[in-house]
Design a protein around this motif. Structure first.
Motif, PDB file in Angstrom:
ATOM      1  N   GLU A   1     -20.614  53.501 -24.649  1.00 58.54           N
ATOM      2  CA  GLU A   1     -19.609  53.932 -25.655  1.00 58.54           C
ATOM      3  C   GLU A   1     -18.419  53.371 -26.011  1.00 58.54           C
ATOM      4  O   GLU A   1     -18.054  53.021 -27.095  1.00 58.54           O
ATOM      5  CB  GLU A   1     -19.426  55.569 -25.667  1.00 58.54           C
ATOM      6  CG  GLU A   1     -20.500  56.348 -25.417  1.00 58.54           C
ATOM      7  CD  GLU A   1     -21.509  56.428 -24.260  1.00 58.54           C
ATOM      8  OE1 GLU A   1     -22.481  56.168 -24.328  1.00 58.54           O
ATOM      9  OE2 GLU A   1     -20.624  56.144 -23.085  1.00 58.54           O
ATOM     10  N   THR A   2     -17.763  52.822 -24.967  1.00 57.66           N
ATOM     11  CA  THR A   2     -16.515  52.147 -25.274  1.00 57.66           C
ATOM     12  C   THR A   2     -16.409  50.705 -25.169  1.00 57.66           C
ATOM     13  O   THR A   2     -15.638  49.887 -25.539  1.00 57.66           O
ATOM     14  CB  THR A   2     -15.336  52.709 -24.226  1.00 57.66           C
ATOM     15  OG1 THR A   2     -15.753  52.596 -22.949  1.00 57.66           O
ATOM     16  CG2 THR A   2     -15.191  54.234 -24.372  1.00 57.66           C
ATOM     17  N   GLY A   3     -17.548  50.348 -24.356  1.00 57.23           N
ATOM     18  CA  GLY A   3     -17.693  48.790 -24.181  1.00 57.23           C
ATOM     19  C   GLY A   3     -17.588  48.656 -22.659  1.00 57.23           C
ATOM     20  O   GLY A   3     -16.968  49.678 -22.139  1.00 57.23           O
ATOM     21  N   PHE A   4     -17.837  47.542 -22.125  1.00 59.80           N
ATOM     22  CA  PHE A   4     -17.487  47.178 -20.744  1.00 59.80           C
ATOM     23  C   PHE A   4     -16.798  45.720 -20.494  1.00 59.80           C
ATOM     24  O   PHE A   4     -16.812  45.054 -21.252  1.00 59.80           O
ATOM     25  CB  PHE A   4     -18.975  46.905 -19.981  1.00 59.80           C
ATOM     26  CG  PHE A   4     -19.763  47.919 -19.929  1.00 59.80           C
ATOM     27  CD1 PHE A   4     -19.555  48.986 -19.061  1.00 59.80           C
ATOM     28  CD2 PHE A   4     -21.158  48.001 -20.816  1.00 59.80           C
ATOM     29  CE1 PHE A   4     -20.588  49.992 -18.991  1.00 59.80           C
ATOM     30  CE2 PHE A   4     -21.832  49.239 -20.512  1.00 59.80           C
ATOM     31  CZ  PHE A   4     -21.600  50.083 -19.637  1.00 59.80           C
ATOM     32  N   ASP A   5     -15.992  45.814 -19.383  1.00 61.46           N
ATOM     33  CA  ASP A   5     -15.639  44.549 -18.844  1.00 61.46           C
ATOM     34  C   ASP A   5     -16.621  44.294 -17.721  1.00 61.46           C
ATOM     35  O   ASP A   5     -17.398  44.981 -17.434  1.00 61.46           O
ATOM     36  CB  ASP A   5     -14.115  44.445 -18.650  1.00 61.46           C
ATOM     37  CG  ASP A   5     -13.574  45.560 -17.208  1.00 61.46           C
ATOM     38  OD1 ASP A   5     -14.869  45.930 -16.686  1.00 61.46           O
ATOM     39  OD2 ASP A   5     -12.592  45.649 -17.133  1.00 61.46           O
ATOM     40  N   CYS A   6     -16.454  43.144 -17.036  1.00 62.70           N
ATOM     41  CA  CYS A   6     -17.425  42.862 -16.113  1.00 62.70           C
ATOM     42  C   CYS A   6     -17.758  43.772 -14.849  1.00 62.70           C
ATOM     43  O   CYS A   6     -18.828  43.939 -14.567  1.00 62.70           O
ATOM     44  CB  CYS A   6     -17.280  41.363 -15.657  1.00 62.70           C
ATOM     45  SG  CYS A   6     -15.783  41.019 -14.582  1.00 62.70           S
ATOM     46  N   SER A   7     -16.449  44.142 -14.360  1.00 61.92           N
ATOM     47  CA  SER A   7     -16.600  44.894 -13.333  1.00 61.92           C
ATOM     48  C   SER A   7     -16.918  46.470 -13.799  1.00 61.92           C
ATOM     49  O   SER A   7     -17.843  47.106 -12.976  1.00 61.92           O
ATOM     50  CB  SER A   7     -15.386  44.935 -12.283  1.00 61.92           C
ATOM     51  OG  SER A   7     -14.439  45.456 -13.131  1.00 61.92           O
TER      52      SER A   7
END
Length: 183
Positions: A79-85
């Motif tokens: 819903e908010t987006g991801f960073d890699c970890s």
């Protein structure tokens, strides 16, 4: 429809993950087809299905369900987006109930070191992309490919870690101990 897809849908109980405003999917067939996964990655999906455990296969297919989710620094959900970890952590938690540390360097420290030649689908691959060890992480899917949330302005995608950019920055491979699940 691809002959192996119905078996894949029966063996993988994967929730459809979507970015805000995205279409809700009722089955994995629709999700994978709409995202173009079968067309783009059919060979990797089939490889994962045929050569790895159900647990690893489910994890890889679950990770693929997040393709095209936008990158967001500090993000940890579709819903908010991801960073890699955040991406790696969410996939492991939702697929296996395994809670990994939040940062990529902490994920490296909390997992078992393996040789690159030992990589299996579901293992973690680490890269030095910010002039420090273990600054980027992705999930290995087989045949030299990994899935990850690359950078601001990009989306979760699959890439070949044998390409010069990734090969030059490869820091190591790790295996998550899935035997010790947290309640």
């Amino acid at each position: 429809m691809t002959p192996w897809l119905p078996a894949l849908m029966l063996t993988c109980s994967v929730a459809a993950h979507a970015a805000p405003g995205a279409v809700a999917y009722e089955d994995m067939d629709s999700l994978l087809s709409d995202k173009g996964v079968v067309a783009r990655l059919g060979q990797q999906v089939q490889h994962a299905r045929n050569t790895v455990s159900d647990q690893a296969s489910s994890l890889v297919i679950n990770a693929m369900a997040f393709l095209d989710v936008p990158y967001h620094y500090g993000g940890n959900s579709a819903e908010t987006g991801f960073d890699c970890s955040g991406f790696v952590r969410a996939v492991y938690e939702q697929s296996l109930g395994k809670i990994l540390p939040r940062r990529s360097d902490e994920q490296a420290a909390a997992t078992q070191t393996i040789d690159r030649s030992e990589l299996k689908p579901g293992d973690l691959v680490f890269f030095n992309t910010m002039r420090r060890a273990f600054s980027h992480v992705g999930i290995y899917v087989g045949e030299g490919k990994f899935i990850h949330a690359p950078r601001t302005g990009a989306q979760v995608r699959m890439e070949d870690m044998r390409l010069a950019y990734w090969s030059k920055r490869f820091n190591g491979a790790r295996r998550v101990n899935t035997a010790e699940q947290k309640p």
